[in-house]
Motif scaffolding. Structure first.
Motif, PDB file in Angstrom:
ATOM      1  N   SER A   1      -0.194  -0.184  -6.581  1.00  0.00           N
ATOM      2  CA  SER A   1       0.291   0.636  -5.478  1.00  0.00           C
ATOM      3  C   SER A   1       1.813   0.720  -5.439  1.00  0.00           C
ATOM      4  O   SER A   1       2.376   1.636  -4.831  1.00  0.00           O
TER       5      SER A   1
ATOM      6  N   SER B   1       0.826  -1.196   0.000  1.00  0.00           N
ATOM      7  CA  SER B   1       0.000   0.000   0.000  1.00  0.00           C
ATOM      8  C   SER B   1       0.871   1.260   0.000  1.00  0.00           C
ATOM      9  O   SER B   1       2.060   1.213   0.343  1.00  0.00           O
ATOM     10  N   ILE B   2       0.259   2.386  -0.381  1.00  0.00           N
ATOM     11  CA  ILE B   2       0.988   3.654  -0.417  1.00  0.00           C
ATOM     12  C   ILE B   2       1.488   4.030   0.975  1.00  0.00           C
ATOM     13  O   ILE B   2       2.631   4.468   1.149  1.00  0.00           O
TER      14      ILE B   2
END
Length: 555
Positions: A471, A271-272
């Motif tokens: 992502s 994820s970011i």
């Protein structure tokens, strides 16, 4: 390769010592067969260096000039005993209009600009009371290109012989006991230098940015334009590569066995938020052990900023990091000298194991990179028209010499003198802008390299069957943008940076062997794109600051 070493001593007390030493330098360079333009550039730098050097020497002092050629590099080495020599390049940043300066000040300013423009080709050291100044007159870039192309052609021929003519048992033995070990040694050397090269390059670069506060608005605008073009280059290459999908000619299928060896943990959080948090290490050493690129870059930036903030130790640490940077750049140069041999082995193995489909795929990748760079050239024109409100046609016409020089030399540092002359004499840009922006751009503005790194990362990931989650693209973009600020200015540096990108996205670094054969050709276009972006940024900033001779630009 022929080794040449011409050496002569001169007395400071002789009135014509400068003239005689320069005549000796020029004659020696010409006897080697050096290009006329390179001779003139080296002689000018040597003359200004000697003129500054003898001012600090005692009347009875002596200095020696040595001109030598070894391993394809021609250099002028000046040695003199006396006080430590520090070349005055500080006045280059503050020069606005040479016509307004007194004759002596103007001469000092010109000397400062000249020495600063020579960049990494001008090295000064002081040890045991002796000053040593090294002026690189001609690097080994051209011979490296020729040797690499020879290695590429011979590798193609030998690969075909291994696949179609030589018996399988013998071909297998040659691959196992000769070609593959040499390729593995090269890749191991590449892995060895990645972390220190990135760390010390960025620290050395960032530690110089404290001068931006003195340059004020101009320095901020220059860096702003550089960052804008860098981001545009990465996004442009990312979009084109994802649209064209270079390498879809059966290449990935032929690499199915290799792809099976690449393990990708699908449970890893990509994820970011996790990517951003992962930039900050919990200790200083572990990122180097794990080859965690983002953490290393973060540490380098922190150290670079801190170097200028610790008072009396700043100068010592800056010199230390500069020395470490030079050390690992030199090691990188030594490693890249075996690129022609690595190209021969890699191409031969590629043709033997994968056949013609692999060649078509690599050519498709090269075509994608060159098309992306062509689009980036058009982006420069759009920025000049929109931000600078100038006709970009004049820019392309008047910058032809600089573009051709960069393409031929394949070195941003070597092309700096030509680009600075183009800025002032043809485009009408004030030296106050270009004397800062061009040398800085040769270090931190690498649009062509960003395009290559982005396309190479996606191409090799596709070839090895590695799926990149959406992502993870943020991490890829951040890595490439930060790498562009500290990409080493030596031949083959982009190959080192490709290895960093591949580690970031989980692709085996050995896959670099698939593209090193074609990279010398791409590198010439890379450099041209890099330097064109430097000149375009200088033009835009000069126009917005009122430091552009518009009549000269339009003439």
């Amino acid at each position: 390769m022929r080794y040449i070493n011409a050496k002569k001593r001169f007395m400071v007390s002789d009135e014509d010592c400068i003239t005689r030493s320069i005549e000796f330098t020029e004659e020696s360079l010409k006897s080697i067969g050096l290009n006329k333009k390179l001779v003139i550039k080296a002689v000018l730098v040597a003359e200004e260096t000697i003129a500054q050097l003898i001012k600090k020497m005692p009347p009875n002092g002596t200095f020696t000039v040595c001109v030598r050629k070894i391993l394809g590099e021609t250099e002028v080495v000046i040695r003199a005993r006396g006080p430590e020599y520090n070349p005055d390049t500080t006045t280059a940043d503050g020069v606005d209009n040479l016509e307004r300066l007194e004759d002596e000040d103007a001469q000092d300013a010109i000397r400062a600009i000249l020495l600063k423009a020579h960049g990494e080709d001008f090295k000064v050291s002081y040890k045991n009371g002796v000053n040593k100044i090294r002026i690189l007159a001609s690097g080994a870039e051209s011979s490296m290109l020729i040797n690499t192309m020879i290695g590429l052609v011979l590798g193609l021929i030998f690969g075909v012989l291994l696949q179609m003519v030589i018996p399988p048992q013998i071909a297998g033995g040659i691959s196992k006991y000769a070609l593959d070990p040499i390729k593995t040694v090269f890749m191991n050397c590449l892995k060895m230098i990645i972390a220190p090269v990135v760390f010390f390059s960025i620290v050395s670069c960032v530690s110089q940015f404290k001068d931006l506060s003195q340059l004020g608005r101009i320095g901020g605008k220059v860096m702003g334009v550089y960052m804008l073009t860098t981001v545009l280059a990465v996004l442009l290459s990312l979009g084109i590569s994802m649209f064209i999908h270079p390498g879809n000619f059966g290449f990935a299928l032929s690499l199915s066995e290799a792809a099976a060896d690449v393990s990708v943990d699908t449970n890893v959080d990509t994820s970011i938020l996790h990517t951003i948090i992962g930039i900050f290490p919990s200790n200083f050493v572990q990122p180097f052990v794990d080859s965690d690129t983002l953490k290393i870059i973060f540490l380098a930036f922190i150290c670079g900023i801190a170097v200028g903030m610790i008072g009396e130790y700043s100068a010592f640490l800056k010199n230390f990091f500069d020395a470490c940077n030079s050390l690992f750049l030199t090691i990188t140069t030594l490693v890249t000298k075996i690129i022609p041999v690595a190209v021969f082995c890699s191409v031969a193995l590629m043709v033997k194991d994968m056949g013609g489909a692999s060649i078509l795929s690599v050519l498709g990748f090269a075509g994608t990179v060159l098309f992306s760079m062509l689009c980036m050239m058009l982006v420069y024109g759009i920025l000049i028209a929109v931000i600078g409100r100038l006709n970009p046609i004049h820019f392309y016409k008047k910058n032809r010499e600089g573009m051709l020089t960069s393409f031929t030399l394949a070195s941003s540092n070597a092309a700096m003198p030509t680009n600075m002359r183009t800025c002032t004499d043809k485009l009408g840009i004030s030296p106050r802008v270009c004397s800062f922006s061009i040398p800085l751009g040769a270090t931190v503005n690498m649009d062509g390299t960003c395009i290559f790194l982005t396309a190479a990362g996606l191409f090799l990931a596709r070839a090895y069957g590695v799926s990149i989650p959406p992502s993870a693209y943020l991490s890829l973009v951040i890595t490439i943008i930060l790498l562009s600020l500290g990409c080493p200015g030596v031949p083959g540096a982009a190959i080192v940076c490709v290895g960093i990108v591949l580690v970031q996205i989980g692709v085996p670094i050995e896959s670099v062997g698939l593209i090193i054969g074609i990279h010398p050709i791409i590198d010439m276009f890379e450099t041209m794109s890099n330097t064109t972006g430097d000149v375009a940024a200088a033009l835009i900033v000069a126009k917005t600051e009122g430091l552009l001779d518009v009549d000269l630009y339009k003439s």
